[in-house]
Design a protein around this motif. Structure first.
Motif, PDB file in Angstrom:
ATOM      1  N   HIS A 168       0.880  -1.175   0.000  1.00 28.56           N
ATOM      2  CA  HIS A 168       0.000   0.000   0.000  1.00 28.56           C
ATOM      3  C   HIS A 168       0.910   1.216   0.000  1.00 28.56           C
ATOM      4  N   VAL A 169       0.796   2.034  -1.031  1.00 30.58           N
ATOM      5  CA  VAL A 169       1.654   3.225  -1.090  1.00 30.58           C
ATOM      6  C   VAL A 169       0.937   4.356  -1.829  1.00 30.58           C
ATOM      7  N   ALA A 170       1.025   5.547  -1.278  1.00 28.23           N
ATOM      8  CA  ALA A 170       0.465   6.754  -1.909  1.00 28.23           C
ATOM      9  C   ALA A 170      -0.994   6.563  -2.315  1.00 28.23           C
ATOM     10  N   GLY A 171      -1.738   5.823  -1.503  1.00 29.75           N
ATOM     11  CA  GLY A 171      -3.162   5.626  -1.774  1.00 29.75           C
ATOM     12  C   GLY A 171      -3.455   4.553  -2.804  1.00 29.75           C
ATOM     13  N   LEU A 172      -2.429   3.840  -3.248  1.00 29.50           N
ATOM     14  CA  LEU A 172      -2.609   2.776  -4.240  1.00 29.50           C
ATOM     15  C   LEU A 172      -2.187   1.435  -3.646  1.00 29.50           C
ATOM     16  N   VAL A 173      -2.628   0.376  -4.284  1.00 28.70           N
ATOM     17  CA  VAL A 173      -2.243  -0.971  -3.852  1.00 28.70           C
ATOM     18  C   VAL A 173      -1.590  -1.686  -5.037  1.00 28.70           C
ATOM     19  N   ARG A 174      -0.445  -2.295  -4.789  1.00 33.24           N
ATOM     20  CA  ARG A 174       0.231  -3.057  -5.839  1.00 33.24           C
ATOM     21  C   ARG A 174       0.687  -4.405  -5.282  1.00 33.24           C
ATOM     22  N   GLU A 175       0.516  -5.450  -6.091  1.00 32.26           N
ATOM     23  CA  GLU A 175       1.014  -6.780  -5.726  1.00 32.26           C
ATOM     24  C   GLU A 175       2.439  -6.923  -6.252  1.00 32.26           C
ATOM     25  N   MET A 199       8.557   0.522 -10.756  1.00 34.47           N
ATOM     26  CA  MET A 199       7.636   1.622 -11.071  1.00 34.47           C
ATOM     27  C   MET A 199       7.598   1.931 -12.561  1.00 34.47           C
ATOM     28  N   LEU A 200       8.640   1.507 -13.267  1.00 25.88           N
ATOM     29  CA  LEU A 200       8.757   1.876 -14.683  1.00 25.88           C
ATOM     30  C   LEU A 200       7.468   1.544 -15.424  1.00 25.88           C
ATOM     31  N   GLY A 201       6.889   2.520 -16.088  1.00 22.44           N
ATOM     32  CA  GLY A 201       5.709   2.289 -16.917  1.00 22.44           C
ATOM     33  C   GLY A 201       4.388   2.409 -16.187  1.00 22.44           C
ATOM     34  N   ASP A 202       4.426   2.461 -14.860  1.00 24.90           N
ATOM     35  CA  ASP A 202       3.187   2.536 -14.065  1.00 24.90           C
ATOM     36  C   ASP A 202       2.889   4.023 -13.797  1.00 24.90           C
ATOM     37  N   THR A 203       2.241   4.642 -14.765  1.00 28.73           N
ATOM     38  CA  THR A 203       2.092   6.109 -14.728  1.00 28.73           C
ATOM     39  C   THR A 203       1.339   6.603 -13.494  1.00 28.73           C
ATOM     40  N   ARG A 204       0.285   5.873 -13.120  1.00 26.23           N
ATOM     41  CA  ARG A 204      -0.511   6.318 -11.966  1.00 26.23           C
ATOM     42  C   ARG A 204       0.318   6.242 -10.678  1.00 26.23           C
ATOM     43  N   LEU A 205       1.062   5.157 -10.543  1.00 24.20           N
ATOM     44  CA  LEU A 205       1.907   4.989  -9.356  1.00 24.20           C
ATOM     45  C   LEU A 205       2.999   6.070  -9.311  1.00 24.20           C
ATOM     46  N   ILE A 206       3.610   6.327 -10.440  1.00 21.95           N
ATOM     47  CA  ILE A 206       4.660   7.356 -10.504  1.00 21.95           C
ATOM     48  C   ILE A 206       4.087   8.711 -10.083  1.00 21.95           C
ATOM     49  N   GLU A 207       2.937   9.066 -10.654  1.00 17.96           N
ATOM     50  CA  GLU A 207       2.347  10.377 -10.367  1.00 17.96           C
ATOM     51  C   GLU A 207       1.930  10.496  -8.900  1.00 17.96           C
TER      52      GLU A 207
END
Ligand SMILES: O=P(O)(O)OC[C@H]1O[C@H](OP(=O)(O)OP(=O)(O)O)[C@H](O)[C@@H]1O
Length: 182
Positions: A8-15, A32-40
Motif C-alpha cells: 500500500h503506497v500513496a493511496g494505491l495498492v500493488r502486488e 515503477m517503470l511504466g506505471d504512470t498512476r503509481l509514478i504520479e
C-alpha cells in the motif's frame, strides 16, 4: 508459500512478486517503470514531504527505475535533474566514477556522472531521489560521486525503504518494504 507482497503506497495498492536474489533471501520486486498512476501518486506524496525544505534547485537519481519518478518530482518542483549512469558511455568525457554494491548487485557495478552533468551540479543544492533504498550502497556511491561535483546534498528521498540494512534516519520515504529470509 505466499508468492507476492501486497504494498500500500500513496493511496494505491500493488502486488509485488517475490523474487529470489540469494539462496536464503527473497525480495518483493518493486518496478515503477511504466506505471504512470503509481509514478504520479508517489511524486505527489514525496513532493508534499519535501516542498517545505526550500532551496533545492536540482534533483539527482541513479538509473534506471527511479528516473520517471525523478522527472515527475522535478516537474512539480520546477527544477531540472541529472541521471547518474551505471556504465561509462562512449560520449562521456572525464566521467566521475564510484563502485557500487547494492542488494541486487550480482556483478561489479559502477555509478557514473559525466563531466557535462557534473558541471550542471556545481554549486547546486541537491535532492537525491530513488525508488527504493535497501542496503544504501547505491546512495553511498552516488554521494561519493556527488562530493566531487561541488553540489550540496540537502535531502534524500525514496518511495520505499527496504529492510536491507540502511540505517541512517536522514532518508525521507513513503513506506517500508520487508525482505523475506527463508
Ligand atoms: O540500497 P541498495 O542496496 O543500493 O539498493 C537500492 C537500489 O537498487 C535498485 O536498483 P537496481 O540495482 O535494481 O538497478 P535498476 O534500477 O537499474 O534496475 C534501486 O532502484 C536502487 O537504486
Amino acid at each position: 508459500m505466499n508468492e507476492s507482497y501486497t504494498l500500500h503506497v500513496a493511496g494505491l495498492v500493488r502486488e509485488l512478486k517475490k523474487v529470489r536474489i540469494a539462496p536464503d533471501l527473497r525480495i518483493a520486486s518493486f518496478v515503477m517503470l511504466g506505471d504512470t498512476r503509481l509514478i504520479e501518486k508517489c511524486a505527489d506524496a514525496l513532493y508534499e514531504k519535501i516542498k517545505g525544505l526550500g532551496d533545492i534547485n536540482m534533483l539527482v537519481c541513479p538509473e534506471a527505475k527511479g528516473i520517471p519518478l525523478t522527472h515527475a518530482l522535478a516537474v512539480r518542483m520546477g527544477v531540472d535533474y541529472v541521471v547518474a549512469r551505471k556504465s561509462v558511455k562512449g560520449y562521456m568525457e572525464h566521467p566521475i566514477i564510484a563502485e557500487v554494491k547494492s542488494i541486487t548487485t550480482t556483478e561489479k557495478q559502477v555509478i557514473v556522472i559525466d563531466e557535462f552533468d557534473a558541471a550542471k551540479l556545481d554549486g547546486k543544492k541537491v535532492c537525491v531521489v530513488d525508488d527504493v533504498v535497501s542496503t544504501g550502497g547505491s546512495l553511498r556511491s552516488l554521494e561519493e560521486v556527488l562530493a566531487k561535483t561541488g553540489c550540496t546534498v540537502i535531502s534524500k528521498v525514496a518511495v520505499l525503504l527496504e529492510e536491507g540494512g540502511y540505517s541512517n534516519d536522514d532518508l525521507i520515504y513513503l513506506e517500508r518494504l520487508p525482505i523475506f529470509k527463508d
